[in-house]
Design a protein around this motif. Structure first.
Motif, PDB file in Angstrom:
ATOM      1  N   PRO A  14       0.807  -1.236   0.000  1.00 53.29           N
ATOM      2  CA  PRO A  14       0.000   0.000   0.000  1.00 53.29           C
ATOM      3  C   PRO A  14       0.840   1.287   0.000  1.00 53.29           C
ATOM      4  O   PRO A  14       0.404   2.317  -0.517  1.00 53.29           O
ATOM      5  CB  PRO A  14      -0.808  -0.104   1.291  1.00 53.29           C
ATOM      6  CG  PRO A  14      -0.764  -1.541   1.693  1.00 53.29           C
ATOM      7  CD  PRO A  14       0.513  -2.094   1.164  1.00 53.29           C
ATOM      8  N   GLY A  15       2.020   1.228   0.611  1.00 50.02           N
ATOM      9  CA  GLY A  15       2.906   2.400   0.602  1.00 50.02           C
ATOM     10  C   GLY A  15       2.271   3.637   1.207  1.00 50.02           C
ATOM     11  O   GLY A  15       1.339   3.548   2.002  1.00 50.02           O
ATOM     12  N   CYS A  21      -0.419   3.427   4.189  1.00 46.51           N
ATOM     13  CA  CYS A  21       0.368   2.821   5.269  1.00 46.51           C
ATOM     14  C   CYS A  21       1.078   3.879   6.097  1.00 46.51           C
ATOM     15  O   CYS A  21       1.683   4.799   5.553  1.00 46.51           O
ATOM     16  CB  CYS A  21       1.388   1.856   4.671  1.00 46.51           C
ATOM     17  SG  CYS A  21       2.531   1.237   5.901  1.00 46.51           S
ATOM     18  N   LEU A  49       3.728   3.660   7.702  1.00 46.17           N
ATOM     19  CA  LEU A  49       5.187   3.610   7.664  1.00 46.17           C
ATOM     20  C   LEU A  49       5.753   3.954   6.299  1.00 46.17           C
ATOM     21  O   LEU A  49       6.959   4.026   6.125  1.00 46.17           O
ATOM     22  CB  LEU A  49       5.662   2.202   8.034  1.00 46.17           C
ATOM     23  CG  LEU A  49       5.308   1.766   9.444  1.00 46.17           C
ATOM     24  CD1 LEU A  49       5.635   0.299   9.634  1.00 46.17           C
ATOM     25  CD2 LEU A  49       6.068   2.596  10.453  1.00 46.17           C
ATOM     26  N   SER A  66       7.969  -2.046  -2.731  1.00 45.72           N
ATOM     27  CA  SER A  66       7.516  -1.765  -1.363  1.00 45.72           C
ATOM     28  C   SER A  66       7.737  -0.291  -1.076  1.00 45.72           C
ATOM     29  O   SER A  66       8.669   0.314  -1.608  1.00 45.72           O
ATOM     30  CB  SER A  66       8.332  -2.565  -0.337  1.00 45.72           C
ATOM     31  OG  SER A  66       8.227  -3.947  -0.563  1.00 45.72           O
ATOM     32  N   GLY A  67       6.914   0.257  -0.195  1.00 48.68           N
ATOM     33  CA  GLY A  67       7.024   1.670   0.131  1.00 48.68           C
ATOM     34  C   GLY A  67       8.097   1.972   1.158  1.00 48.68           C
ATOM     35  O   GLY A  67       8.420   3.126   1.411  1.00 48.68           O
ATOM     36  N   ASN A  99      10.360  -2.459   4.918  1.00 46.09           N
ATOM     37  CA  ASN A  99       9.677  -3.584   5.551  1.00 46.09           C
ATOM     38  C   ASN A  99       9.259  -4.683   4.581  1.00 46.09           C
ATOM     39  O   ASN A  99       8.881  -5.772   4.996  1.00 46.09           O
ATOM     40  CB  ASN A  99       8.463  -3.106   6.337  1.00 46.09           C
ATOM     41  CG  ASN A  99       8.880  -2.513   7.658  1.00 46.09           C
ATOM     42  OD1 ASN A  99       9.793  -3.033   8.302  1.00 46.09           O
ATOM     43  ND2 ASN A  99       8.254  -1.429   8.061  1.00 46.09           N
ATOM     44  N   SER A 100       9.254  -4.389   3.328  1.00 43.19           N
ATOM     45  CA  SER A 100       9.102  -5.386   2.260  1.00 43.19           C
ATOM     46  C   SER A 100       7.758  -6.101   2.182  1.00 43.19           C
ATOM     47  O   SER A 100       7.688  -7.261   1.815  1.00 43.19           O
ATOM     48  CB  SER A 100      10.246  -6.410   2.297  1.00 43.19           C
ATOM     49  OG  SER A 100      10.238  -7.172   3.450  1.00 43.19           O
TER      50      SER A 100
HETATM   51  S1  SF4 Z   1       6.575  -2.028   2.881  1.00 37.05           S
HETATM   52 FE1  SF4 Z   1       6.538  -0.275   4.215  1.00 37.05          FE
HETATM   53  S2  SF4 Z   1       5.218   1.144   3.136  1.00 37.05           S
HETATM   54 FE2  SF4 Z   1       4.808  -0.830   2.278  1.00 37.05          FE
HETATM   55  S3  SF4 Z   1       3.086  -1.573   3.473  1.00 37.05           S
HETATM   56 FE3  SF4 Z   1       4.951  -2.373   4.378  1.00 37.05          FE
HETATM   57  S4  SF4 Z   1       5.401  -0.973   6.009  1.00 37.05           S
HETATM   58 FE4  SF4 Z   1       3.998   0.037   4.633  1.00 37.05          FE
END
Ligand code: SF4
Ligand code: HEM
Lengths: 748, 198
Positions: free
Chosen positions: A442-443, A447, A449, A484-485, A488-489
């Motif tokens: 979702p980034g 999200c 984070l 990934s955003g 955290n992958s």
């Molecule tokens: S990778 Fe980072 S930005 Fe993407 S959903 Fe997971 S925590 Fe959120």
């Protein structure tokens, strides 16, 4: 006025209904400030109810950070998480499999409680965004009425159990893992031994070693189908992997057992869970996944712990009962299998056939993948898709970890017709599984984070790649991209040919959104190896970087050389040199566009990043269990208000037993659910030893429980109901105080 | 039947295809947040333009969503009121119409002559499958009251029809004012007037 609760009361399995009622009561207690915010946060997460970006009441609008004045004011649903702020609801879809009816209900919920969009996740779940917490109990009830649960979809628990989307129809599988994934889902759901983890626990099944679909090596627990000859008979079982995982520090799983038979599968899993609960890190969430425990102990010591634990896992008929039921698991296709006849084919059919159709092992049938952009489809598409499913495949719908809808058991003769029908609802795009079919988390869209816009980047790359897909050489067409955003992958960028994860860099006084480039991860071999981080480039340069990389790959690759090998041969240094020109950071004045993210016109900032809820709150098992007692006591109060004194008494009694059980389980995990056992254990461990004694009242509060346990009075009237509810309150308080004295201060 | 649904949607469609692309709406909505251009507690903008006939570009607020909506093959402004609806359907409709109209006019002002709405028709959606199942009986039941309420809003006799045949779809009603070319000013004035009278 009718409520969903009343309307669906005959359709919701009793156990599921109770869990939802408890959660609703916990919501009420939290609103009144009577339930600790961390305990509630974890309870809510275990129901799949996540926070979302900006739920801390702060948002940068591109000019300045502004307060978002949610009407609920100070009421929070977790630390720094405001009650009225929109949230995300994750809905568990075990191994991604669902029926047409379930798809319809999910679609109804999307437009009544969310923004009209259903989002498929990288673990075969569905997520709804912008959901108000007050709507979640009804949302759960409507799901429960069609056999879907959100229980343990988030939080420190066993997450959705995933499996290959081709399980049962695949040419290469050893056997169909779907019924095992199903059985394990039922076995572990809400199981006592999975309630005290320091972190989430992800399980995946795979039918073969060579392909990607199951990704067992990147899971906390991975199960790979195997057979063995034992005493001249072919016996089914699994190679058991443990301690894999992505995240900041990706780990490849280790082999815990070369071969666990069907009979050993569930008890072994249970033993792993118990060892993880007992020895896993609880305080430092960054080191709490089982991979860290396996690394710390070493796989041999970990295995020894599991073997020891296996000896004391209580006997449970369910360990083997599922085996007899395995044969009940079958697929009902809507039509008889039939080869494609020579009828004229619709326009575009051949392209679609090439990339989206898989010929099943069953003659005359195919599995088709719907290239679902960014994993999103509308409620309206959901209804029409349910019709298409009924018409051609029955209930054989699955969601894939590549965020696509998959329809299995299409009679080959129907392929042109189903293609036509899918085009009508906007789901007939070719190129499933190719470079345009990008996976994304979702980034920053939703999200808390997120650092960069993974969805924005994905949408952009997708648009650009679709334009030229027909010009791309096959070697490039077949590459996989995952985004990934942040590190955290969640988008699984480690296991893509080309992965990206969001980060940021400073240029002058401004931050610039970036993506780290991760190359050569392996999707096949069950996520056999992880990619190499080779450097971060400005988000706006990613399309150029992709073009440079793929062009060079095509120009320089040896005959039949795959991307992984090419990357390895080229080496990190050379790749870095290739990226160097793209890494130059212009100043804000030179190139203002670099300072805003894809799909976002605001000047980039990460000032409004939140505290993520990936890990759930680390609250003790006791806190979680006692909070259930508190919500049951609250339900007793509601019953009293309704004048239902009998129910009030039953709930109060149940609350006391739950409180006693919470305490007993701090010393004896396997006490089970039987009231006699719980009260007996409570008496011998805490009452006879005087551990429960209050400084002044001594054993008085505990005796409330013993008295009620002997039986209810013949006549239950209002006064009595009042009294027992008060006694329950005192008993729960007593248990709280005693627990702190006995076990030390509760975390959270 | 005049029960207020859980969520109430009002969509005004464009008269013709604009030259502006959905992606051009993204920065507009983002600027609206900065400038607080429409009423409400504005939170974020989300981009669903990749989904065919989907909600398009959505400006999410606490009490409502404003979508530059692509559903049903008609581009339009879809205002969905999510909370704090007045307990009376007449007032709920007026409030939602007023907000939808204000947002649509704000959008017209962003691209004068290009983004032009047809204010003589609207789609009204009742997002509430418990009280408003999308079937003909529910429609027949609600039709008299809705006809009155909507005629009142539009200031002329309206024709109503059920938008979707599918029982699973949201219960939605299309409303067209007969013969008259309703302009936005007149509609706004009426909503003000009605508001004072309730
Ligand atoms: S990778 Fe980072 S930005 Fe993407 S959903 Fe997971 S925590 Fe959120
Ligand atoms: C520190 C916090 C987090 C970590 C370490 C983390 C890590 C991961 C990992 C490694 C995966 C998937 C890989 C796998 O298949 O195992 C995953 C899945 C996912 N994560 Fe996260 N995550 C975090 C927080 C979040 C947050 C805050 C969100 C946004 C709401 C989010 C959204 C997702 C989604 C949508 C998936 C696929 C979900 C599923 O169905 O289980 N994650 N996460």
């Amino acid at each position: 006025m009718t409520t969903w609760k009343e309307m669906l009361k005959d359709d919701i399995p009793a156990e599921m209904g109770k869990l939802i009622d408890t959660y609703e009561a916990q919501m009420e207690l939290r609103k009144q400030g009577k339930l600790d915010e961390k305990v509630f946060a974890e309870a809510r997460l275990r129901k799949g109810v996540y926070g979302q970006r900006y739920d801390n009441g702060q948002r940068h609008d591109g000019v300045r950070t502004r307060d978002l004045a949610y009407p609920s004011g100070e009421v929070v649903k977790g630390p720094d998480t405001l009650w009225d702020a929109p949230g995300m609801q994750r809905i568990k879809i075990p191994y991604g499999g669902l029926t047409a009816e379930q798809l319809e209900v999910l679609s109804e919920l999307a437009d009544e409680y969310s923004d009209g969009i259903l989002h498929i996740t990288t673990r075969q779940d569905i997520q709804l965004h912008y959901v108000h917490i007050d709507d979640t109990p009804d949302l759960m009830r409507r799901l429960a009425a069609v056999g879907i649960t959100t229980q343990e979809a988030c939080g420190n628990s066993v997450r959705n159990i995933t499996a290959c989307t081709l399980a049962g129809v695949c040419h290469d599988e050893v056997f169909d893992v779907s019924p095992y994934a199903d059985a394990m889902t039922h076995f572990l759901l809400n199981h006592d031994d999975v309630q005290d983890f320091g972190r989430k626990f992800k399980v995946a099944f795979s039918g073969c070693a060579g392909h990607a679909c199951g990704l067992v090596k990147m899971h906390d627990l991975g199960l790979l189908a195997q057979t063995r000859e034992i005493d001249g008979e072919t016996v089914r079982g699994f190679t058991v992997y443990v301690g894999g995982g992505l995240g900041t520090v990706p780990h490849q799983a280790k082999v815990l057992a070369e071969f666990a038979t069907e009979e050993e599968l569930l008890p072994l899993t249970q033993a792993v869970a118990r060892v993880f609960a007992r020895l896993g890190e609880k305080k430092n969430r960054n080191r709490a996944r089982i991979k860290f425990l396996v690394a710390k102990l070493g796989i041999d010591e970990f295995r020894r712990e599991v073997e020891e634990e296996l000896k004391i896992v209580p006997h449970d008929a369910r360990h083997t009962a599922y085996i007899n039921a395995l044969s009940d698991f079958s697929y009902k296709p809507a039509k008889a299998g039939m080869a494609l006849n020579g009828a004229p084919l619709p326009d575009g059919f051949e392209d679609w056939y090439r990339s989206n159709v898989y010929r099943q092992v069953q003659p005359g049938y195919s599995t088709i993948t719907l290239n679902t952009p960014l994993g999103d489809f509308t409620a309206q598409q959901g209804f029409l898709l349910a019709d298409i499913a009924r018409r051609y495949v029955g209930d054989n719908i699955r969601f894939s970890v590549e965020q696509n809808v998959v329809l299995r058991w299409v009679a080959d003769a129907d392929l042109p017709a189903i293609y036509h029908d899918l085009c009508e609802i906007g789901l007939g795009d070719p190129n499933a599984g190719t470079i345009v079919d990008i996976t994304t988390c979702p980034g920053t869209d939703t999200c808390k984070l997120g650092i960069a816009s993974s969805r924005g980047l994905t949408a952009e790359l997708r648009t650009r790649l679709i334009e030229k897909i027909n010009l791309l050489p096959d070697a490039v067409r077949e590459l996989k991209i995952k985004v990934s955003g942040c590190f955290n992958s969640c988008g699984q960028h480690h296991v893509a040919d080309i992965g990206f994860f969001g980060n940021s860099r400073r240029s002058g006084n401004h931050k610039m959104p970036h993506f780290q480039v991760v190359l050569g991860g392996q999707w096949r071999q069950n996520a056999g190896s992880y990619g190499l981080a080779v450097g971060a480039v400005p988000a706006r340069r990613v399309p150029d970087v992709l073009e440079a990389l793929t062009e060079r790959y095509v120009a320089e690759r040896g005959e039949g050389e795959d991307f992984q090998t090419w990357v390895k041969e080229l080496g990190r240094k050379e790749i870095k040199a290739m990226l160097q020109p793209y890494m130059k950071l212009p100043s804000f004045e030179e190139a203002p566009a670099y300072f805003s993210d894809w799909g976002d016109s605001r000047v980039y900032t990460i000032d409004d990043i939140g505290v993520g809820e990936c890990a759930g709150e680390v609250v003790s098992l006791f806190s979680m269990e006692i909070s259930k007692a508190e919500s049951t006591q609250f339900e007793a109060l509601l019953a009293l208000d309704d004048g239902d004194y009998k129910l009030a008494d039953e709930q109060a009694y149940k609350a006391m037993v739950q409180a006693a059980r919470a305490l007993v389980r701090t010393k004896h995990l396997d006490v089970g659910d039987n009231y006699d056992d719980i009260v007996g254990e409570f008496r011998s461990r805490f009452y006879d030893t005087e551990l429960i004694y209050d400084r002044f009242a001594k054993g008085k509060f505990a005796r409330y429980l013993f008295k009620r346990h002997e039986g209810a009075p013949a006549r239950v009237n209002e006064d009595y109901a009042h009294q027992i509810i008060d006694e329950t309150q005192l008993f729960i308080e007593n248990v709280h105080t005693a627990e702190q004295r006995i076990n030390g201060v509760i975390v959270g | 039947m005049t029960i207020v649904p859980k969520r109430l949607g009002i969509k005004f469609s464009l008269k013709r295809q604009p030259t502006l692309e959905p992606e051009d709406i993204l920065p507009i909505f983002q600027r609206w947040i900065q400038e607080h251009r429409v009423e409400g507690m504005l939170i974020d903008v989300i981009d669903y333009k990749h989904v065919p006939e989907g909600p398009g570009i959505v400006l999410i607020a606490d009490e409502a969503d404003f979508a530059y909506d692509l559903a049903d093959g008609e581009i339009g402004l879809h205002y969905i009121r999510k909370r704090d609806l007045p307990g009376d359907l007449s007032r709920a409709l007026q409030l939602s119409f007023k907000s939808a109209l204000a947002a649509a006019r704000a959008l017209e002002a962003e691209a004068p002559g290009d983004i032009v709405f047809d204010f003589s028709a609207a789609k009204i959606s009742f997002f509430d499958r418990m009280r408003y199942r999308n079937d003909p009986a529910v429609f027949e039941n609600a039709r008299p009251a809705l006809t009155n309420l909507l005629s009142d809003i539009f200031g002329g006799t309206v024709t109503l029809a059920r938008v979707y045949d599918d029982r699973r779809a949201v219960f939605a009603v299309s409303c067209t004012v007969a013969g008259e070319n309703i302009n936005a000013d007149a509609l706004a004035a009426r909503l003000e007037e009605n508001r004072q009278s309730v």
